[in-house]
Design a protein around this motif. Structure first.
Motif, PDB file in Angstrom:
ATOM      1  N   GLY A  15       0.811  -1.213   0.000  1.00  0.00           N
ATOM      2  CA  GLY A  15       0.000   0.000   0.000  1.00  0.00           C
ATOM      3  C   GLY A  15       0.841   1.257   0.000  1.00  0.00           C
ATOM      4  N   ALA A  18       2.173   1.761  -3.378  1.00  0.00           N
ATOM      5  CA  ALA A  18       1.103   2.250  -4.257  1.00  0.00           C
ATOM      6  C   ALA A  18       0.897   3.745  -4.083  1.00  0.00           C
ATOM      7  N   VAL A  19       1.033   4.246  -2.850  1.00  0.00           N
ATOM      8  CA  VAL A  19       0.897   5.686  -2.624  1.00  0.00           C
ATOM      9  C   VAL A  19       2.079   6.438  -3.226  1.00  0.00           C
ATOM     10  N   GLY A  31      -4.522   3.546  -2.317  1.00  0.00           N
ATOM     11  CA  GLY A  31      -3.367   2.983  -1.608  1.00  0.00           C
ATOM     12  C   GLY A  31      -3.264   3.496  -0.183  1.00  0.00           C
ATOM     13  N   SER A  35      -3.355   1.219   3.114  1.00  0.00           N
ATOM     14  CA  SER A  35      -2.263   1.296   4.090  1.00  0.00           C
ATOM     15  C   SER A  35      -2.774   1.622   5.488  1.00  0.00           C
ATOM     16  N   TRP A  82      -2.065   2.047 -12.421  1.00  0.00           N
ATOM     17  CA  TRP A  82      -0.927   1.228 -12.017  1.00  0.00           C
ATOM     18  C   TRP A  82      -0.380   0.387 -13.170  1.00  0.00           C
TER      19      TRP A  82
END
Length: 173
Positions: A15, A18-19, A31, A35, A82
């Motif tokens: 996560g 992803a951020v 994300g 998280s 993504w």
């Protein structure tokens, strides 16, 4: 329980990557939610159930409202996802850095030192996280006021950063 904690830790790292790797605020918000939720699950696994609940309610209830507002101001017609190559290269780079740090700087991989917060001494029936909340309101009033002021200041900083050259909410849509 060890496998559950390992899955939660890997999900937390996924996560965070992803951020950090996505330039679009829409996917970065997803994300961030993952998280925060997985981080609260990690706190529950280590025995801080009340702290996890407070973190989940305050963080996702308050800060995500601010993040949703700023994401609406910085709207993109075609955000990068993504699956795009530029974002995928960032993901590979971040995982490469994490692997390099893990191999070169982590000395002891034993799980024996990772203990939860549910230990009790003698006949103690009060958990540590509940005692911390009582101390926060009795002795830590100044820290509580300082934290609220910092959140208020963060709101203005984020709004100023997302304003850019289009004057924020006063722009033409």
């Amino acid at each position: 329980m060890t496998y559950v904690m390992l899955i939660l830790m890997l999900s937390f790292i996924l996560g965070l990557v992803a951020v950090a790797s996505n330039p679009s605020p829409y996917f970065a918000a997803l994300g961030l939610v993952v998280s925060a939720g997985v981080g609260c699950g990690l706190l529950v696994g280590y025995g801080s159930s009340f702290l996890s609940l407070v973190l989940f309610l305050i963080y996702l209830g308050g800060m995500m409202v601010v993040f949703a507002y700023t994401a609406a101001l910085a709207a993109e017609p075609y955000p990068e996802s993504w699956g795009d190559w530029s974002v995928l290269m960032y993901v590979v780079g971040y995982f490469g850095v994490l692997f390099w740090v893990g191999v070169n700087f982590v000395v002891d991989w034993s799980w024996g030192g990772w203990m939860g917060g549910g230990e009790s001494v003698g006949m103690n029936m009060v958990r540590d996280d509940f005692s911390g909340v009582a101390l926060l309101y009795s002795c830590g009033g100044g820290v509580l006021i300082l934290g609220g002021w910092m959140l208020f200041l963060t709101l203005f900083v984020v709004l100023e950063l997302t304003r850019g050259t289009s004057w924020g909410a006063l722009r033409t849509v």
